[in-house]
Design a protein around this motif. Structure first.
Motif, PDB file in Angstrom:
ATOM      1  N   ALA A   1      44.324  57.694  91.466  1.00  9.30           N
ATOM      2  CA  ALA A   1      43.235  58.217  92.802  1.00  9.30           C
ATOM      3  C   ALA A   1      42.449  57.819  92.952  1.00  9.30           C
ATOM      4  CB  ALA A   1      43.502  60.288  92.579  1.00  9.30           C
ATOM      5  N   THR A   2      41.770  57.496  94.392  1.00 12.06           N
ATOM      6  CA  THR A   2      40.985  57.146  94.990  1.00 12.06           C
ATOM      7  C   THR A   2      40.590  58.225  95.887  1.00 12.06           C
ATOM      8  OG1 THR A   2      41.391  54.913  94.876  1.00 12.06           O
ATOM      9  CG2 THR A   2      38.390  55.798  96.774  1.00 12.06           C
TER      10      THR A   2
ATOM     11  N   VAL B   1      42.029  59.966  99.336  1.00 15.80           N
ATOM     12  CA  VAL B   1      41.505  58.511  99.708  1.00 15.80           C
ATOM     13  C   VAL B   1      42.924  57.866  99.682  1.00 15.80           C
ATOM     14  CG1 VAL B   1      41.526  55.918 100.715  1.00 15.80           C
ATOM     15  CG2 VAL B   1      39.828  57.782 100.315  1.00 15.80           C
ATOM     16  N   THR B   2      43.474  57.576  98.601  1.00 16.12           N
ATOM     17  CA  THR B   2      44.978  57.574  97.943  1.00 16.12           C
ATOM     18  C   THR B   2      44.659  58.393  96.449  1.00 16.12           C
ATOM     19  OG1 THR B   2      43.734  54.968  96.330  1.00 16.12           O
ATOM     20  CG2 THR B   2      44.582  55.046  98.689  1.00 16.12           C
ATOM     21  N   GLU B   3      46.296  58.280  95.928  1.00 11.48           N
ATOM     22  CA  GLU B   3      46.426  58.448  94.997  1.00 11.48           C
ATOM     23  C   GLU B   3      48.219  58.152  94.710  1.00 11.48           C
ATOM     24  OE1 GLU B   3      46.002  63.053  94.856  1.00 11.48           O
ATOM     25  OE2 GLU B   3      47.783  63.499  96.074  1.00 11.48           O
ATOM     26  N   ARG B   4      48.381  57.903  93.437  1.00 16.83           N
ATOM     27  CA  ARG B   4      49.757  58.156  92.884  1.00 16.83           C
ATOM     28  C   ARG B   4      49.602  58.722  91.423  1.00 16.83           C
ATOM     29  NH1 ARG B   4      52.604  54.860  90.039  1.00 16.83           N
ATOM     30  NH2 ARG B   4      50.630  53.460  88.848  1.00 16.83           N
TER      31      ARG B   4
ATOM     32  N   SER C   1      41.793  57.215  86.971  1.00 16.66           N
ATOM     33  CA  SER C   1      43.116  57.000  86.448  1.00 16.66           C
ATOM     34  C   SER C   1      43.004  58.047  85.223  1.00 16.66           C
ATOM     35  CB  SER C   1      43.784  55.929  85.978  1.00 16.66           C
ATOM     36  OG  SER C   1      42.862  54.905  85.440  1.00 16.66           O
TER      37      SER C   1
ATOM     38  N   LYS D   1      36.743  55.979  91.897  1.00 14.26           N
ATOM     39  CA  LYS D   1      38.738  55.505  91.074  1.00 14.26           C
ATOM     40  C   LYS D   1      38.656  55.463  90.537  1.00 14.26           C
ATOM     41  CE  LYS D   1      41.189  51.103  92.132  1.00 14.26           C
ATOM     42  NZ  LYS D   1      42.826  52.065  92.170  1.00 14.26           N
TER      43      LYS D   1
END
Lengths: 286, 286, 286, 286
Positions: D76-77, D36-39, D7, D5
């Protein structure tokens, strides 16, 4: 006649082991520059050794300092008598008439690879009338392209780097002018001093590097970075390029702080001391 | 005592306009090298001017030649008396004791950018016992890596190029050794001569470049390219690097041909002339 | 439409051990260049492997040759259909609109260090109207300064070397133009072909290097060395610079001889084949 | 499986005119690395355009920002699944068997002038057993000589500079390893990520540069600067050298601040997330 009073303060911390220092902060003793007063003070009570270059009057001070703080303070008053010439009367000396002992100043050196720039210089300056005005054309050309910018160059930056990247400090401007002169077979050399007259926006008063070019049998002053008033320049070292005349060369592990430098002209017309001013005349101080 | 008899023949065609030449083909006059006989002949009847460097005995001949053929023939016999020392007794001189007038030989120069190689040299040679044997270790290191190969380098090739590309001619080997020495604060300088003793497989007899290193207060001879018999080297020029002592510097448009060079030792033991031989002793000829 | 017929003959001697070769001598297959006929002959009966770059149509031939002579002969006829544009209508594409997959052509590469030339290019060309004419101004600037001279550069010569030393061969001219374009954020790439139309005084017909510049969404041809007739150029390789598209890359010990190359246009107007001529139009062949 | 994870916070001030930015801060989407996730959040409401390199999964984000502050925050992960191999089983691929599309990774590039280092690398590493251990020997050799030191190099520093001056940051270590590999005909490329696991004494968490070497048909991870735990490296960009994958390329006048970066592994063995640890195994993440 110009009188300049200046002071230099250097501050070091010698780490762990003794370190050797070679300083070139004394004003040079030359025909054009007379030492009126000077005072040196070193914070450590160590053996000092002075060497005076017989050719240039450059003075090198060597000392071996012990671990701990080391400070050097030098202050001096010098009288500078310039030979002044009409630029339009100064000509480039043909190879066949150059004194052979100054041939070294048309050869390349560490930071002035004039051997690589022969065609470049000829293309850019071959059509310019020779003499003082050609050197001025080179300076105008350099100034038009090159940005004075601290922190963009380092101690291995050379004239070819500056030509390509178009930025640097006084030392880089000096190396580039020297390289271009030599590439045209005009002898040129590197001088160190203090930047009297610099715009404070460029930072505090500092060591300066400028150039002497050999014309009509003498060495004339040029400041290619354009930051100083050349008439007020005090000479410390003279050499082929910066490799010869570092203000301090240190052998050992140290910390150092920024130099503290002051310089002031003596304004005393009654006693013959004029203020340094910008001039269109050619100046020679050696 | 060594006696060497040698000749140099140079051949040019000066095109269109007169050209200036500066030759450094005369044997140097030094404490260790005496000129017994010499003869110079120039095919054009032009004014000749000689400058003898007071420090090194290097002789520079200048002439301004007219368009057309120009040939120079020089022949000389010299007597070389070497100071000989036991390598194990030669030590590096600490900075604090180096004569300040030779500091220039630890500073970087055009082809020997020792300022960039401080860490490199320390990593490679910092653990080697100092003195003569350290210089020998540098030479062994250079020879192990570098191929002697004509045509792979040119007049702007420098020590860092040679370190990276590992090939070159005698001049490149010399520059690399000088740069490594200076990077370790060992004064080193560049000498030109003629490559007596070279393997004929490397080509005809030619100008040679080698090195002097300052140890225990004197300058000792080293031939890092390993092609010559150092005892037979005749000194012509001495300088910081090749920028100072080209055998010919030409200003003008010319054609040139390969030099024709011969060199022979005088074998006359009855009169004190020994043959040059490889030796494990340290030799000093200045 | 242009028809070109050409042949390439390469000759090697593989020494001692097998050697790998990667050739890029095939004409590229692109939208603008169609292979009409081609024939390849290799003197050794060895496995051949072909790779076609999907992006450029560059064809790479690999083979592993045995000790002994190796010769390669390739001949082909190609049809080249140029997109033709009015130079005055071609504009530089703003960064915000450049296809991101061609950003690589504004980044520096081995022989085109555009990252060092940003200020230089802006000073020299920032005031020139953008578009096709700016690229032409760069070429005029290069040609005014740079001498086409075989043997003055080698395989490690880069754009900054050429800018300083002002001499080189087609590859060096191409690298300099590419570096200047990229320094102005104009995508530019390196193309190899054959120098149809070169002045025989420059030597026998040879491999050629030239440039494509990205304007108004397409790649336009430029020959900065000015020796060829661009309309007659046959494309072989396309890449970021010479590192990508050597005509032959050899892994192993070999001797090689100069390539033997012929190239002739097909003059057959009845069938639509025009002669290549110099033109003021902008040409695109990909 | 590794979960990371992280940033990235970037902060700029766009001066006077709009400026174009190309960012490469997104985690790459590859076979070995799953998002997996991201922003992403951008402080200015401007058009964003994304390009995904089809070959590497590198994602480039372009935007044209207005004068004033601009900040970018990305978090993001990712899940990283390494192929793991026994180093002793990994061999160098002979030229004759290398996929031709990866030949570009044995060619020189802007910062990796392997063409100049062929002899050097052969001399230093020719006798080392080939394969994974040879790459490790190169890294040990680099680490033994080179000091990790911020502020000693800049964006034009290349592998030959680092080889000579023996200091630099992760990018310089990576370029030197790549150049040495390519000089031995071992394909190597440059990867950017974040330096998970670095000693805090080296400064705050930062962008990182490391290397992939092609062995036995796959690309294996190496971190020549030795500051990270390779298993925890998150891939952002992949290219020939730093010229291809700057984390931000800016066209226009701006001020910038140091990136703010965090990275943390997900320790959740129950769900298959292991902690990154140093390993003697060979890792492949693409």
């Amino acid at each position: 006649m110009i009188g300049m009073k200046f002071s230099i303060g250097l501050q070091y911390e010698v780490l762990n082991c003794p370190a050797d220092f070679i300083f070139n902060v004394h004003a040079a003793e030359t025909a054009g520059q007379r030492i009126v007063t000077e005072r040196l003070s070193i914070s450590q009570n160590v053996h000092q050794e002075m060497y005076v270059d017989p050719f240039y009057g450059t003075r090198y001070l060597r000392l071996n300092a012990q671990p701990g703080p080391l400070s050097l303070e030098y202050e001096a008053t010098v009288e500078i008598t310039h030979a002044i010439a009409d630029p339009s009367q100064l000509h480039e000396v043909p190879i066949a008439q150059l004194p052979l002992e100054i041939m070294r100043y048309i050869y390349p050196s560490r930071y002035c690879q004039s051997d690589r720039l022969g065609k470049f210089a000829l293309q850019a300056f071959g059509h310019v009338p020779p003499g003082f005005s050609r050197v001025q054309a080179m300076i105008a050309w350099i100034l038009e392209r090159t940005t004075f910018q601290s922190g963009t160059t380092n101690s291995s930056t050379s004239a070819t780097d500056t030509l390509l990247e178009q930025r640097g400090v006084c030392r880089d401007f000096a190396h580039l002018l020297i390289a271009l002169c030599r590439a045209m077979n005009i002898p040129a050399r590197f001088v160190t001093g203090i930047d009297y007259g610099a715009d404070p926006a460029l930072g505090p008063c500092d060591f300066h590097a400028y150039v002497e070019v050999y014309l009509s049998g003498r060495w004339y002053l040029f400041d290619p970075s354009g930051v100083s008033i050349p008439m007020g320049l005090v000479r410390m070292g003279t050499g082929r390029d910066a490799a010869d005349v570092a203000f301090a060369t240190v052998f050992g592990a140290i910390h150092s702080w920024s130099p503290k430098i002051t310089i002031d002209p003596i304004h005393d017309p009654a006693n013959g001391y004029d203020m340094p001013t910008h001039t269109a005349q050619a100046l020679c101080s050696c």
